[in-house]
Design a protein around this motif. Structure first.
Motif, PDB file in Angstrom:
ATOM      1  N   ALA A 191       2.732  -5.389 -11.473  1.00 56.42           N
ATOM      2  CA  ALA A 191       1.675  -6.378 -11.698  1.00 56.42           C
ATOM      3  C   ALA A 191       2.222  -7.790 -11.586  1.00 56.42           C
ATOM      4  O   ALA A 191       1.448  -8.755 -11.620  1.00 56.42           O
ATOM      5  CB  ALA A 191       1.053  -6.169 -13.083  1.00 56.42           C
ATOM      6  N   GLU A 222      -4.168  -6.238 -11.462  1.00 58.33           N
ATOM      7  CA  GLU A 222      -3.614  -5.211 -10.593  1.00 58.33           C
ATOM      8  C   GLU A 222      -4.612  -4.780  -9.512  1.00 58.33           C
ATOM      9  O   GLU A 222      -4.226  -4.434  -8.395  1.00 58.33           O
ATOM     10  CB  GLU A 222      -3.202  -3.991 -11.426  1.00 58.33           C
ATOM     11  CG  GLU A 222      -2.019  -4.252 -12.357  1.00 58.33           C
ATOM     12  CD  GLU A 222      -1.726  -3.065 -13.256  1.00 58.33           C
ATOM     13  OE1 GLU A 222      -2.554  -2.121 -13.265  1.00 58.33           O
ATOM     14  OE2 GLU A 222      -0.700  -3.083 -13.953  1.00 58.33           O
ATOM     15  N   ILE A 230      -0.301 -10.193  -6.053  1.00 58.88           N
ATOM     16  CA  ILE A 230       0.047 -10.269  -7.468  1.00 58.88           C
ATOM     17  C   ILE A 230       0.757 -11.596  -7.710  1.00 58.88           C
ATOM     18  O   ILE A 230       1.252 -12.224  -6.770  1.00 58.88           O
ATOM     19  CB  ILE A 230       0.954  -9.096  -7.896  1.00 58.88           C
ATOM     20  CG1 ILE A 230       2.263  -9.105  -7.097  1.00 58.88           C
ATOM     21  CG2 ILE A 230       0.231  -7.773  -7.753  1.00 58.88           C
ATOM     22  CD1 ILE A 230       3.270  -8.050  -7.566  1.00 58.88           C
ATOM     23  N   ARG A 237      -4.861  -7.285 -17.446  1.00 61.35           N
ATOM     24  CA  ARG A 237      -3.816  -6.692 -16.601  1.00 61.35           C
ATOM     25  C   ARG A 237      -4.424  -5.823 -15.508  1.00 61.35           C
ATOM     26  O   ARG A 237      -4.024  -5.898 -14.337  1.00 61.35           O
ATOM     27  CB  ARG A 237      -2.869  -5.858 -17.466  1.00 61.35           C
ATOM     28  CG  ARG A 237      -1.806  -5.112 -16.669  1.00 61.35           C
ATOM     29  CD  ARG A 237      -0.789  -4.445 -17.577  1.00 61.35           C
ATOM     30  NE  ARG A 237      -1.382  -3.474 -18.450  1.00 61.35           N
ATOM     31  CZ  ARG A 237      -1.632  -2.199 -18.129  1.00 61.35           C
ATOM     32  NH1 ARG A 237      -1.332  -1.771 -16.912  1.00 61.35           N
ATOM     33  NH2 ARG A 237      -2.166  -1.372 -18.988  1.00 61.35           N
ATOM     34  N   THR A 280       3.395   0.613  -9.428  1.00 61.04           N
ATOM     35  CA  THR A 280       3.019  -0.584  -8.671  1.00 61.04           C
ATOM     36  C   THR A 280       3.122  -1.794  -9.598  1.00 61.04           C
ATOM     37  O   THR A 280       2.487  -1.813 -10.654  1.00 61.04           O
ATOM     38  CB  THR A 280       1.587  -0.466  -8.138  1.00 61.04           C
ATOM     39  OG1 THR A 280       1.495   0.682  -7.295  1.00 61.04           O
ATOM     40  CG2 THR A 280       1.194  -1.710  -7.365  1.00 61.04           C
TER      41      THR A 280
END
Length: 435
Positions: free
Chosen positions: A367, A250, A388, A246, A365
């Motif tokens: 992902a 990001e 993304i 993750r 923000t």
């Protein structure tokens, strides 16, 4: 377990899974099926909570849910029978059998030290084996109960397995890259320091390695020279913890570069520092750097059918969509997902456990972005990858077309396929995949 010779159907017990070596019991949070309900293999039966996570337990077979022995809020020992899957809705499951007491392990030949077994944990009812990815301790090492012994991979996740008790790692009974059946011993921990630590492989019939070759049979983890062999055992697939994957996504980091440089897998958050320190990649586009674009077709728009029920229970439509998408991304530490309609986007925080009622608006923000175009005449999209992954939903007759566009960096092909497949299944049958 009884067996119906006339029908050929063998009832299946539903037991409390072991999600980690330190887990002795799990608490039933909620039942997702009722006694007598028909179920299919893979259907979520109930939610169980441990000290680390909330997880759904799936049905091991097709049939009917019967013999439910425990209710919501009850703590159930690991291995205890909770219910049964039968071919008849009227069968009585009877009282649950008592869980057997753990016994010391060893063998008659004397090759193995006597001690307490660390077994392959059961992470789900549909799991029969686990792939031992990496040893983090070597035979002869002193360990505490919280020390991580090894990492195991199933079809759904990569998990660290703790020692569960204080002592010495006297024997390892499988090597990295080997499949181990659920419940089989993987290691032995003794109360006293072993004179001759043992390392075994399942492939050679379990013959013990001599003490002076232990370092060769079970190399210390996290050394770069061990990476090619581990990668070959996984068929070349990038393996990383959900949190590392993750964060790489990001931050726009390409995990493939770590693999190409020979860093051992699975990758963890600490490995991202090495990735950041690497020289900038050449700007020339290569096949591995090309954006990924995949499409999936859903025969029915299950989300529209699910919407009235969700609204009745106070669930916001965009929060539901974000929750289903976040669960599909598989981020065990929680994730932020944005939902966009008609050019306006709202981010939502999908916490661990991924219960839709826990999804809340967020300023994080995102992902992952879900672009809902069901209310427009647009039928296909090819927008190109953004920073993304973007899931775009369009109408396709009575069903849906879902397109995933994402950058190749930090998001390998298998992860893209898994994300789109899981999300399409949740859109087609939200109740079945409700988290």
């Amino acid at each position: 377990m009884p067996h119906d010779e006339t029908s050929g159907f063998r009832p299946h017990d539903v037991t409390m899974p072991q999600l980690g070596m330190a887990q002795d019991a799990g608490r039933i949070v909620s039942w997702l099926k009722s006694p007598g309900d028909p179920v299919a293999r893979g259907d979520a039966l109930f939610e169980v909570e441990t000290d680390k996570a909330v997880m759904e337990v799936e049905s091991p077979a097709d049939g009917f849910l019967v013999g439910v022995c425990y209710g919501e809020g009850e703590d159930v020992p690991v291995g205890r029978v909770i219910a049964r899957i039968s071919d008849s809705a009227g069968e009585d499951g009877g009282p649950p059998p008592a869980a057997p007491d753990p016994e010391p392990v060893g063998d008659a030949t004397g090759d193995l030290p006597e001690g307490h077994a660390v077994t392959m944990p059961q992470l789900g009812m549909a799991q029969d084996t686990g792939l031992l990815v990496n040893w983090l301790k070597a035979p002869g090492d002193e360990v505490s109960a919280e020390d991580i012994l090894f990492e195991v991979e199933t079809d759904k996740s990569t998990m660290e397995v703790e020692a569960g008790r204080k002592g010495w790692l006297a024997a390892t009974l499988a090597q990295a890259g080997e499949e181990v059946p659920v419940g089989d011993p993987v290691a032995i921990i003794t109360d006293k320091k072993p004179e001759a630590p043992v390392a075994r492989s399942r492939k050679d019939g379990g013959a013990p390695a001599p003490a002076h070759t232990v370092a060769e049979a079970a190399p210390a983890p996290r050394k770069a020279e061990a990476a090619p062999k581990a990668a070959a055992a996984r068929g070349g697939r990038i393996l990383a913890s959900p949190k590392a994957r993750r964060l790489a996504l990001e931050q726009g980091l390409d995990l493939n570069r770590l693999a190409e440089a020979g860093h051992p897998q699975p990758f963890h958050v600490a490995d991202l520092e090495a990735l950041r320190a690497m020289p900038a990649a050449a700007p020339a586009a290569t096949p591995s750097a090309l954006p990924r674009r995949l499409t999936a077709a859903c025969a029915r728009d299950g989300l529209s059918e699910f919407a009235p029920w969700a609204e009745e229970h106070g669930l916001h439509a965009d929060a539901v969509l974000a929750g289903l998408a976040g669960a599909s991304l598989g981020a065990d530490g929680g994730v932020a997902v944005a939902v966009e309609r008609f050019g306006a986007a709202q981010a939502f925080a999908v916490p661990p456990g991924r219960r839709l009622s826990s999804v809340t608006a967020s300023d994080e923000t995102p992902a992952l972005l879900v672009r809902d175009l069901r209310g427009t005449p647009i039928s296909t999209v090819a927008m190109g990858a953004e920073t993304i992954p973007v899931l775009t939903i369009t109408r396709d007759g009575d069903g849906l077309c879902i397109t995933l566009e994402c950058p190749a960096a930090g998001f390998d092909a298998s992860a893209a396929i898994r994300l789109l497949t899981d999300f399409a299944g949740r859109m087609e049958q939200p109740l079945r995949h409700l988290l």
